[in-house]
Design an enzyme around this catalytic site. Sequence first.
Site, PDB file in Angstrom:
ATOM      1  CG  ASP A 207      -3.407  -8.709   0.400  1.00 14.57           C
ATOM      2  OD1 ASP A 207      -4.534  -8.452   0.869  1.00 14.57           O
ATOM      3  OD2 ASP A 207      -2.368  -8.588   1.051  1.00 14.57           O
TER       4      ASP A 207
ATOM      5  CG  HIS B 280      -2.003  -1.022   1.164  1.00 13.08           C
ATOM      6  ND1 HIS B 280      -2.872  -1.184   0.104  1.00 13.08           N
ATOM      7  CD2 HIS B 280      -2.317  -1.993   2.071  1.00 13.08           C
ATOM      8  CE1 HIS B 280      -3.688  -2.202   0.359  1.00 13.08           C
ATOM      9  NE2 HIS B 280      -3.368  -2.708   1.534  1.00 13.08           N
TER      10      HIS B 280
ATOM     11  CG  HIS C 269      -6.510  -5.186   1.690  1.00 11.08           C
ATOM     12  ND1 HIS C 269      -5.881  -5.708   2.799  1.00 11.08           N
ATOM     13  CD2 HIS C 269      -7.763  -4.858   2.088  1.00 11.08           C
ATOM     14  CE1 HIS C 269      -6.706  -5.687   3.819  1.00 11.08           C
ATOM     15  NE2 HIS C 269      -7.858  -5.185   3.420  1.00 11.08           N
TER      16      HIS C 269
END
Length: 184
Positions: free
Chosen positions: A113, A76, A115
């Site tokens: 994942d 991220h 995310h």
Amino acid sequence: ATVEQLRRAHTNELIEYVRHVSERGGGLLDQGDTYVTGESFALACLAAGACTAAVDQIMTSQAQNGFALVRPLGHHAETDRVSGFCSFNNVAVAARHAQVVHKAKRVAIVDFDVHHGNGTQDAFYEDETVLFFSTHQYPFYPGTGHWRDTGRGAGEGTTVNMPFPAGAGAWQWLMVAQVLPLMS
């Protein structure tokens, strides 16, 4: 990872910001959920360094493959900002390490994942030398990773997002298994 290695994937301002907050004893780095302690900068450098060490082992034929199971996470963290508990983008640092130190012409990153790896996509969205392939639940945090997001400029076509609905099962993974060989 050294600061020089981190600079291949992040701005100096971001690196120094994470270091400064960590050296002060810690605190919240963003308006969301990315928090550091007094040890976080050193630990984030160790995590990114483990990934570059894995690249070194593979590229010098000391290992055939590698899997770095490290914390803190990384996918991220964008080039110039932290996000989603991620201070530095370990895989972006490792990919650039492979290119700079070992002269890898092309790198493929497969991110699986729940995310989407928005930071990794950000790092390579306009880069034709890195293929970013992501499977993730969509729309879910961070709300990025639509299948139409395929790169920009020279990187057009080098970003492949495979968004899954919540509760995705075996048939979605079978679809991915059929797509991956076509990309080589």
